[in-house]
Write a protein that holds these residues in place. Structure first.
Motif, PDB file in Angstrom:
ATOM      1  N   LEU A   6     -15.649   4.038   2.035  1.00 17.96           N
ATOM      2  CA  LEU A   6     -14.857   3.331   1.036  1.00 17.96           C
ATOM      3  C   LEU A   6     -15.783   2.907  -0.088  1.00 17.96           C
ATOM      4  O   LEU A   6     -16.955   2.607   0.156  1.00 17.96           O
ATOM      5  N   GLY A  54      -4.086  -7.595  -2.323  1.00 17.82           N
ATOM      6  CA  GLY A  54      -4.254  -6.196  -2.700  1.00 17.82           C
ATOM      7  C   GLY A  54      -5.625  -5.664  -2.335  1.00 17.82           C
ATOM      8  O   GLY A  54      -5.766  -4.514  -1.895  1.00 17.82           O
ATOM      9  N   ALA A  55      -6.654  -6.498  -2.505  1.00 15.42           N
ATOM     10  CA  ALA A  55      -8.009  -6.081  -2.146  1.00 15.42           C
ATOM     11  C   ALA A  55      -8.101  -5.789  -0.647  1.00 15.42           C
ATOM     12  O   ALA A  55      -8.710  -4.791  -0.229  1.00 15.42           O
ATOM     13  N   THR A 100     -14.352  -0.721  -6.203  1.00 18.67           N
ATOM     14  CA  THR A 100     -13.580  -0.288  -7.363  1.00 18.67           C
ATOM     15  C   THR A 100     -12.755  -1.450  -7.885  1.00 18.67           C
ATOM     16  O   THR A 100     -12.395  -2.354  -7.124  1.00 18.67           O
ATOM     17  N   VAL A 155     -12.577  -5.089  -6.492  1.00 19.89           N
ATOM     18  CA  VAL A 155     -13.115  -5.121  -5.131  1.00 19.89           C
ATOM     19  C   VAL A 155     -14.590  -4.741  -5.131  1.00 19.89           C
ATOM     20  O   VAL A 155     -14.958  -3.667  -5.617  1.00 19.89           O
ATOM     21  N   TYR A 212      -6.368  -2.536   0.159  1.00 23.42           N
ATOM     22  CA  TYR A 212      -7.209  -1.400  -0.236  1.00 23.42           C
ATOM     23  C   TYR A 212      -8.251  -1.108   0.844  1.00 23.42           C
ATOM     24  O   TYR A 212      -8.566   0.050   1.136  1.00 23.42           O
ATOM     25  N   GLN A 225      -0.087  -0.410 -10.777  1.00 27.90           N
ATOM     26  CA  GLN A 225      -1.055  -0.048  -9.743  1.00 27.90           C
ATOM     27  C   GLN A 225      -2.265  -0.961  -9.881  1.00 27.90           C
ATOM     28  O   GLN A 225      -2.956  -0.961 -10.889  1.00 27.90           O
ATOM     29  N   ARG A 239       0.845  -1.179   0.000  1.00 31.42           N
ATOM     30  CA  ARG A 239       0.000   0.000   0.000  1.00 31.42           C
ATOM     31  C   ARG A 239       0.893   1.245   0.000  1.00 31.42           C
ATOM     32  O   ARG A 239       2.062   1.188   0.387  1.00 31.42           O
ATOM     33  N   LEU A 277      -4.916  -1.209  -7.450  1.00 31.96           N
ATOM     34  CA  LEU A 277      -6.092  -0.512  -6.937  1.00 31.96           C
ATOM     35  C   LEU A 277      -5.629   0.854  -6.446  1.00 31.96           C
ATOM     36  O   LEU A 277      -4.422   1.080  -6.293  1.00 31.96           O
ATOM     37  N   PRO A 278      -6.541   1.771  -6.203  1.00 33.42           N
ATOM     38  CA  PRO A 278      -6.108   3.066  -5.672  1.00 33.42           C
ATOM     39  C   PRO A 278      -5.257   2.912  -4.415  1.00 33.42           C
ATOM     40  O   PRO A 278      -5.691   2.330  -3.421  1.00 33.42           O
ATOM     41  N   GLY A 279      -4.031   3.377  -4.499  1.00 29.05           N
ATOM     42  CA  GLY A 279      -3.134   3.303  -3.354  1.00 29.05           C
ATOM     43  C   GLY A 279      -2.519   1.950  -3.105  1.00 29.05           C
ATOM     44  O   GLY A 279      -1.872   1.751  -2.078  1.00 29.05           O
ATOM     45  N   VAL A 280      -2.675   1.001  -4.036  1.00 26.10           N
ATOM     46  CA  VAL A 280      -2.134  -0.349  -3.868  1.00 26.10           C
ATOM     47  C   VAL A 280      -1.299  -0.703  -5.089  1.00 26.10           C
ATOM     48  O   VAL A 280      -1.780  -0.586  -6.225  1.00 26.10           O
TER      49      VAL A 280
END
Length: 350
Positions: free
Chosen positions: A135, A71-72, A138, A141, A75, A50, A24, A52-55
């Protein structure tokens, strides 16, 4: 730079292999990697990507199912940043509800359901999160919001919803009747859970208004009763109990019907009844439980007034402590010699 290259100022030696490959943004910052540097690493042709956002995945190749799952969870905020978390052993319940729990088909795959698709083939991973979390779903996820988070089981190092809750979340997004039926019956046939627990979760999720779910529940209950009966037969044979009369109805001579029993020893006046209650009516769960228990109680009281000892056994007890249940029945049979003989009743096949 890749996941094998140590990041400064903190090394990655305390992390598992997948944790080294998927990080992350806040974890990268702790290792001295700024947001700008991480973005540069993810440019076309770069060594990272990338997810996911921020992952971020710290390699350019295809993402594995394990990496997508990890990763999920990253996130969704698990594990919490900077918190040392003792990971329970495989299958052990988590001490406190995590920030996110794998549920739905992904959870059933982790519970090793043969009728659930493999993780890699799933387009989305469902995560159960508290309803107050800010949250959004996305990418891969799909968030499922819970009023109360269930206790999680740790499988492959990740928090996973118990089978009944995972089934309810899976059924909620499935409209294929055969798939739903296979999932529910496998849950009971393979010993993952008991029918009553599944029906309770489906009722709370308000899924019993769907005809294909109702049909699957009927198959589930039939499967559960069949398995419980087989275990009851095995208990009598395996622990050398006297042979009873199986599946009988009792009546008073020329009088009313007293009820059906799964096993009955007429000479000792001892009966066994499988407690397979599974509330699934329109009334609330508590009201339905109370109504069903009232039926059992009235029947038991009527039989005991006639001198018949009734032993109630649940499918769960037959699965988890068969020897103990055999001892309960044996004690009831032996105690019959010390009490008055039971009243005469007519025994009919059920």
């Amino acid at each position: 730079m890749n996941h094998n290259t140590p990041l400064s100022p903190r090394p990655l030696s305390h992390l598992t292999d997948v944790q080294r490959r998927v990080l992350r943004a806040d974890q990268l910052r702790a290792h001295g990697v700024s947001a700008a540097r991480a973005a540069a690493q993810c440019r076309p042709g770069g060594p990272w990507q990338q997810l996911l956002p921020g992952v971020y995945v710290l390699h350019p190749g295809p993402v594995t199912s394990e990496e997508r799952l990890h990763g999920a969870l990253l996130y969704a905020g698990w594990p919490a940043t900077g918190r040392a978390k003792a990971v329970p052993a495989q299958g052990q319940a988590h001490a406190e509800p995590p920030a996110a729990v794998v549920t739905g088909l992904a959870a059933l795959a982790l519970h090793r359901f043969s009728s659930a698709p493999p993780l890699l083939s799933l387009d989305r991973i469902e995560l159960l999160v508290p309803r107050t979390r800010r949250l959004r779903s996305t990418g891969c996820v799909q968030l499922v919001r819970a009023h109360v988070m269930p206790g999680a089981e740790m499988i492959a190092g990740v928090p996973v919803a118990p089978v009944p809750r995972a089934l309810a979340d899976a059924v909620a997004v499935l409209d294929d009747a055969e798939t739903v039926r296979r999932l529910l019956t496998e849950a009971v046939r393979c010993g993952h859970t008991e029918p009553a627990a599944v029906v309770r979760e489906l009722t709370q999720a308000r899924l019993l208004s769907r005809p294909h779910v109702v049909d699957a529940v009927d198959a589930l209950l039939a499967e559960g009763r069949s398995i419980a009966e087989e275990r009851l037969y095995a208990m009598v044979r395996g622990f050398a109990l006297p042979d009873p009369l199986w599946n009988v109805d009792l009546r008073l001579p020329g009088g009313p019907h007293l009820g059906g029993l799964d096993a009955y020893w007429p000479e000792q006046g001892v009966a066994v009844e499988l407690d397979t209650r599974a509330p699934r009516q329109s009334r609330s769960e508590g009201e339905e439980e109370a109504a069903l228990w009232s039926q059992y109680s009235r029947k038991r009281e009527a039989l005991e007034r006639l001198g018949i000892t009734v032993v109630h056994i649940t499918p769960k007890k037959l699965r988890e402590c068969l020897e103990q249940q055999a001892a309960v029945v044996r004690t009831a049979l032996m105690a019959s010699a010390e009490r008055e003989p039971a009243a005469y009743v007519v025994v009919l096949p059920r």
